[in-house]
Scaffold this active site. Sequence first.
Site: not given
Length: 446
Positions: A155, A249, A277
């Site tokens: 994702y 990522d 994050k």
Amino acid sequence: MQLDTQTIERENRIYTSINDFNEAKQVIAGGVNSPVRAFKSVGGTPLFIQRGESCYLIDNDGNAYIDFVQSWGPLLFGHSDEQILSAVQGAIKSGLSFGAPTRAETQLAKAIIANYNGIDKLRFVSSGTEATMSAIRLARAFSGRDDIIKFDGCYHGHSDSLLVSAGSGCATFGTPSSPGVPADLSAHTLVARYNDIESVRGCIETSGKVGAIIIEPIAGNMGLVPATPEFLLALRALCDEHGIVLIVDEVMSGFRAARNGIQHYVNLEPDLVCFGKVIGGGMPLAAFGGRAEIMDMLSPTGAVYQAGTLSGNPIATAAGLAMLQKLTREKDLYERLESLARRFTTGLESSAREFGFSISTAVRGSMFGFFFLDGVVRDFDDAKRADTKLFAKFHQEMLQRGVYLACSQFETGFICAPMNESVIDESISAARESFAAIAAESANQG
Ligand SMILES: *Cc1c(COP(=O)(O)O)cnc(C)c1O
């Protein structure tokens, strides 16, 4: 409209979040601002949160939970960390947003770059979705090719090009994984199998014009599934061979699996890296960065357009900087968090097996994952074999015992710095009781 209110009582605890959820559903689509929060795959209703304190979440009824979600990753030091809060409070006094550069942004960029090989320059954005979307645009511009490869089960946020899943098999052009994503667009995204270099080769051949490959080097969005070092190195070599931009990522794994993310595990030189994050310290902040040659193609130096009114917001930057300074200061931080994560997964394994349940676990630094299945998980097809019904029951049982786990089998759990062995052992006892309850229930039904 007047809503009926309900009070649920279990073992002397009161739960009224269902009322908040019903009210929210009147005015917020689905009652939540991100679908994974809705508890859809585990049943029940989401808890409405009043506040967070160290490793605990406290719901509107004052029930406390040991929190293994940590806002889905960002809170490496748990909730309401004093130093991060005071950095934010300090920054607020000077204003909330300027839309002009500040020194703190340069400082934060330096702090991130100092930990990673292969990053010369960064640009800050406000979400991981923006970071990956911008990195893809840049990679397409740099390579001059439109097709990209992503991996089944990874994702990268919710931008159109990346909301694509495997078509009839891996190594094919993907199909939109959401209505509203034009098939014309998903036709530029090929989907390969994680940890399978032959499927990547297949995609490169099928397309003939792959410009970028994006990967979670430690996949955390199909449950925790680390890529093998051999696979990552083969991917790097394949990208070099074909002039493909490799986008790593690390929105989840960056500063979570280790201070230098995947580079702690394998010497992987990226072309572009995405962060989010943890680097925002709990505020909306993310970044993408990489080699100067590529990053300098961004406007205003270059022609690739990318922008953001609140990008590099001073309050988010202050939180991120406090986070980076704190994780740099504590020398054995990741070793300590990893040993707590291993203590937890080992406890989960032995208590699951004691009651006859199959479980497969993984740990990377402060990240942990567990699947209810037999065998190892190398890719999304493996992960999908997990017993999601058992997970749903386990989730509910744990919640009743004051342990807050991610509400899906296909998510990663997070250890935070305020946790210690006794918090972990308390969680293991809750797990043992939960497995016992589930085993007893199925024995009664059987
Ligand atoms: C969370 C996540 C994103 C998306 O970040 P948002 O801030 O939710 O947009 C992208 N990539 C990975 C690997 C993630 O875990």
